[in-house]
Design an enzyme around this catalytic site. Structure first.
Site, short mmCIF file in Angstrom:
data_model
loop_
_atom_site.label_atom_id
_atom_site.label_comp_id
_atom_site.label_asym_id
_atom_site.label_seq_id
_atom_site.Cartn_x
_atom_site.Cartn_y
_atom_site.Cartn_z
N PRO A 284 -17.29 -72.58 -13.22
CA PRO A 284 -17.60 -71.38 -14.38
C PRO A 284 -16.98 -69.77 -13.14
O PRO A 284 -17.00 -69.12 -13.33
CB PRO A 284 -19.82 -70.61 -14.44
CG PRO A 284 -20.07 -71.98 -13.47
CD PRO A 284 -19.36 -73.23 -13.20
N GLY B 265 -11.80 -73.89 -15.61
CA GLY B 265 -12.59 -72.06 -15.45
C GLY B 265 -12.97 -71.21 -16.49
O GLY B 265 -13.57 -70.22 -16.63
N HIS C 274 -19.68 -57.32 -17.47
CA HIS C 274 -18.28 -57.57 -17.33
C HIS C 274 -17.81 -56.26 -18.43
O HIS C 274 -18.23 -55.96 -18.72
CB HIS C 274 -18.60 -59.28 -18.57
CG HIS C 274 -18.76 -60.25 -16.89
ND1 HIS C 274 -19.83 -60.61 -16.95
CD2 HIS C 274 -17.88 -60.99 -16.83
CE1 HIS C 274 -19.64 -61.81 -15.71
NE2 HIS C 274 -18.69 -62.33 -15.97
N HIS C 275 -16.69 -56.64 -18.18
CA HIS C 275 -15.78 -56.16 -19.34
C HIS C 275 -15.71 -56.15 -21.14
O HIS C 275 -16.57 -57.14 -20.80
CB HIS C 275 -13.96 -56.45 -19.24
CG HIS C 275 -13.77 -57.78 -19.09
ND1 HIS C 275 -13.70 -58.35 -20.10
CD2 HIS C 275 -13.63 -58.85 -18.21
CE1 HIS C 275 -13.24 -59.62 -20.14
NE2 HIS C 275 -13.55 -60.40 -18.88
N LYS D 90 -14.94 -59.79 -23.07
CA LYS D 90 -15.50 -61.43 -23.05
C LYS D 90 -15.90 -61.59 -24.12
O LYS D 90 -16.42 -60.70 -25.17
CB LYS D 90 -16.29 -60.45 -21.70
CG LYS D 90 -16.54 -62.64 -21.53
CD LYS D 90 -17.97 -61.90 -19.83
CE LYS D 90 -17.81 -63.63 -19.49
NZ LYS D 90 -16.94 -65.12 -19.27
N1 LIG Z 1 -13.88 -69.36 -13.56
C1 LIG Z 1 -13.70 -68.97 -13.32
O1 LIG Z 1 -13.30 -67.75 -12.17
C2 LIG Z 1 -12.92 -67.47 -14.35
C3 LIG Z 1 -12.95 -68.03 -15.98
N2 LIG Z 1 -12.87 -67.08 -17.02
C4 LIG Z 1 -13.35 -67.75 -17.92
O2 LIG Z 1 -11.71 -67.85 -18.46
C5 LIG Z 1 -11.99 -67.67 -19.89
C6 LIG Z 1 -10.89 -67.47 -20.49
O3 LIG Z 1 -11.03 -65.69 -19.90
P1 LIG Z 1 -9.94 -64.47 -20.12
O4 LIG Z 1 -8.46 -65.21 -19.19
O5 LIG Z 1 -10.64 -63.46 -19.57
O6 LIG Z 1 -9.44 -64.62 -21.27
P2 LIG Z 1 -8.09 -63.80 -22.05
O7 LIG Z 1 -8.63 -62.72 -22.68
O8 LIG Z 1 -6.90 -63.72 -20.61
O9 LIG Z 1 -7.69 -64.90 -23.10
C7 LIG Z 1 -6.90 -66.41 -22.64
C8 LIG Z 1 -7.39 -67.04 -23.81
O10 LIG Z 1 -8.06 -67.62 -24.19
C9 LIG Z 1 -9.28 -67.26 -25.24
N3 LIG Z 1 -10.87 -67.27 -24.68
C10 LIG Z 1 -11.32 -65.77 -24.11
N4 LIG Z 1 -12.56 -66.89 -23.85
C11 LIG Z 1 -12.54 -67.95 -24.44
C12 LIG Z 1 -13.92 -68.70 -24.45
N5 LIG Z 1 -15.28 -68.47 -23.78
N6 LIG Z 1 -13.74 -69.57 -25.41
C13 LIG Z 1 -12.12 -70.12 -25.88
N7 LIG Z 1 -11.80 -69.56 -25.43
C14 LIG Z 1 -11.57 -68.80 -25.02
C15 LIG Z 1 -8.77 -66.01 -25.80
O11 LIG Z 1 -8.94 -66.11 -27.40
C16 LIG Z 1 -7.41 -66.59 -25.14
O12 LIG Z 1 -6.60 -66.84 -26.28
C17 LIG Z 1 -13.51 -67.56 -20.11
O13 LIG Z 1 -14.09 -68.25 -20.87
C18 LIG Z 1 -13.93 -66.68 -19.26
O14 LIG Z 1 -15.44 -66.27 -18.99
C19 LIG Z 1 -12.67 -65.65 -16.59
C20 LIG Z 1 -12.03 -65.21 -15.21
C21 LIG Z 1 -12.47 -66.20 -14.24
O1 LIG Z 2 -14.78 -63.69 -18.72
C1 LIG Z 2 -14.61 -63.27 -17.70
O2 LIG Z 2 -14.25 -61.83 -17.06
C2 LIG Z 2 -14.96 -63.89 -16.49
N1 LIG Z 2 -15.80 -65.54 -16.86
C3 LIG Z 2 -16.62 -65.99 -16.04
C4 LIG Z 2 -17.91 -66.58 -16.12
O3 LIG Z 2 -17.99 -66.68 -17.82
O4 LIG Z 2 -18.66 -66.22 -15.87
C5 LIG Z 2 -16.49 -66.47 -14.69
C6 LIG Z 2 -16.57 -64.68 -14.49
O5 LIG Z 2 -17.19 -63.59 -14.62
C7 LIG Z 2 -15.41 -63.49 -15.13
#
Ligand SMILES: NC(=O)C1=CN([C@@H]2O[C@H](COP(=O)(O)OP(=O)(O)OC[C@H]3O[C@@H](n4cnc5c(N)ncnc54)[C@H](O)[C@@H]3O)[C@@H](O)[C@H]2O)C=CC1
Ligand SMILES: O=C(O)C1=N[C@H](C(=O)O)C[C@H](O)C1
Length: 186
Positions: free
Chosen positions: A43, A15, A72-73, A76
């Site tokens: 994504p 993800g 977003h928040h 991010k």
């Molecule tokens: N596919 C989906 O539905 C979702 C995807 N995400 C993605 O998951 C990743 C982690 O987001 P959160 O859970 O909010 O992070 P978080 O703040 O809980 O961070 C978790 C760990 O991942 C690292 N991290 C965060 N974003 C990163 C990135 N783009 N590349 C490499 N390391 C990263 C942080 O430094 C931390 O160590 C992000 O890329 C976010 O966009 C988040 C929510 C939903």
């Molecule tokens: O960082 C997030 O919060 C999220 N990241 C994903 C993205 O980059 O599209 C999915 C969702 O928007 C939440």
């Protein structure tokens, strides 16, 4: 990490966003050594976002202009969001498939970033606002009309049904797939 999982024969549901074309190409190449293993890079796992992306790619061929705004928040790390990049790529692919010309934009001078990021010719704008979770608006317009598609994740619980679907299905879907829409019967 995905390469190591492939080597170990472990299916991977990913993800994390921020994948560029080179990184994706490297995973595809590596995956060819383990055609029995599944990799899903999604994504966004929220059904509303997956459907909004799909609707946008279906609609794109009928509109002269298209732009994406993601919100977003502020914690991010990546911009624009992976969802917005995937949305824009889907729109760009549909436009190219329909033989549409590049979008009109007479901007002759602009502050850096004012017209957003250019994702395959589709402008993508990123907002970071305290209190938000994950939101996106897709604007598609013609002279005299505008279609707006909007998806809101108010809570991260919205990602869970998609995550569960992916982990339950991945063992029966070998190969590299990008986007949860590849798992849905759309
Ligand atoms: N596919 C989906 O539905 C979702 C995807 N995400 C993605 O998951 C990743 C982690 O987001 P959160 O859970 O909010 O992070 P978080 O703040 O809980 O961070 C978790 C760990 O991942 C690292 N991290 C965060 N974003 C990163 C990135 N783009 N590349 C490499 N390391 C990263 C942080 O430094 C931390 O160590 C992000 O890329 C976010 O966009 C988040 C929510 C939903
Ligand atoms: O960082 C997030 O919060 C999220 N990241 C994903 C993205 O980059 O599209 C999915 C969702 O928007 C939440």
């Amino acid at each position: 990490m995905v390469h190591a999982l492939l080597d170990a024969g472990v299916h991977a549901v990913v993800g994390t966003t921020g994948w560029d074309a080179d990184a994706l190409a490297r995973v595809r190449a590596h995956a060819s050594t383990r055609p029995d293993v599944g990799v899903l890079i999604a994504p966004n796992f929220a059904l509303s976002a997956v459907l909004a992306m799909r609707f946008a790619s279906v609609a794109a061929r009928y509109f002269a202009s298209a732009e994406v705004v993601e919100m977003h928040h502020p914690r991010k790390l990546d911009a624009p969001s992976g969802t917005a990049v995937h949305t824009a790529r889907g729109i760009a692919e549909a436009r190219a498939g329909a033989g549409l010309a590049p979008m009109a934009d007479a901007t002759a001078s602009a502050l850096p970033g004012a017209r957003g990021a250019d994702v395959d010719g589709v402008p993508v704008h990123a907002l970071r606002l305290e209190g938000l979770v994950a939101h996106e608006q897709i604007f598609l317009s013609n002279p005299g009309e505008l279609l707006t598609l909007r998806t809101d994740s108010f809570d991260r619980i919205s990602f869970m049904p998609g995550v569960l679907l992916a982990v339950r299905e991945i063992a029966s879907r070998p190969g590299v797939h990008v986007g949860l829409e590849t798992y849905l019967d759309l």
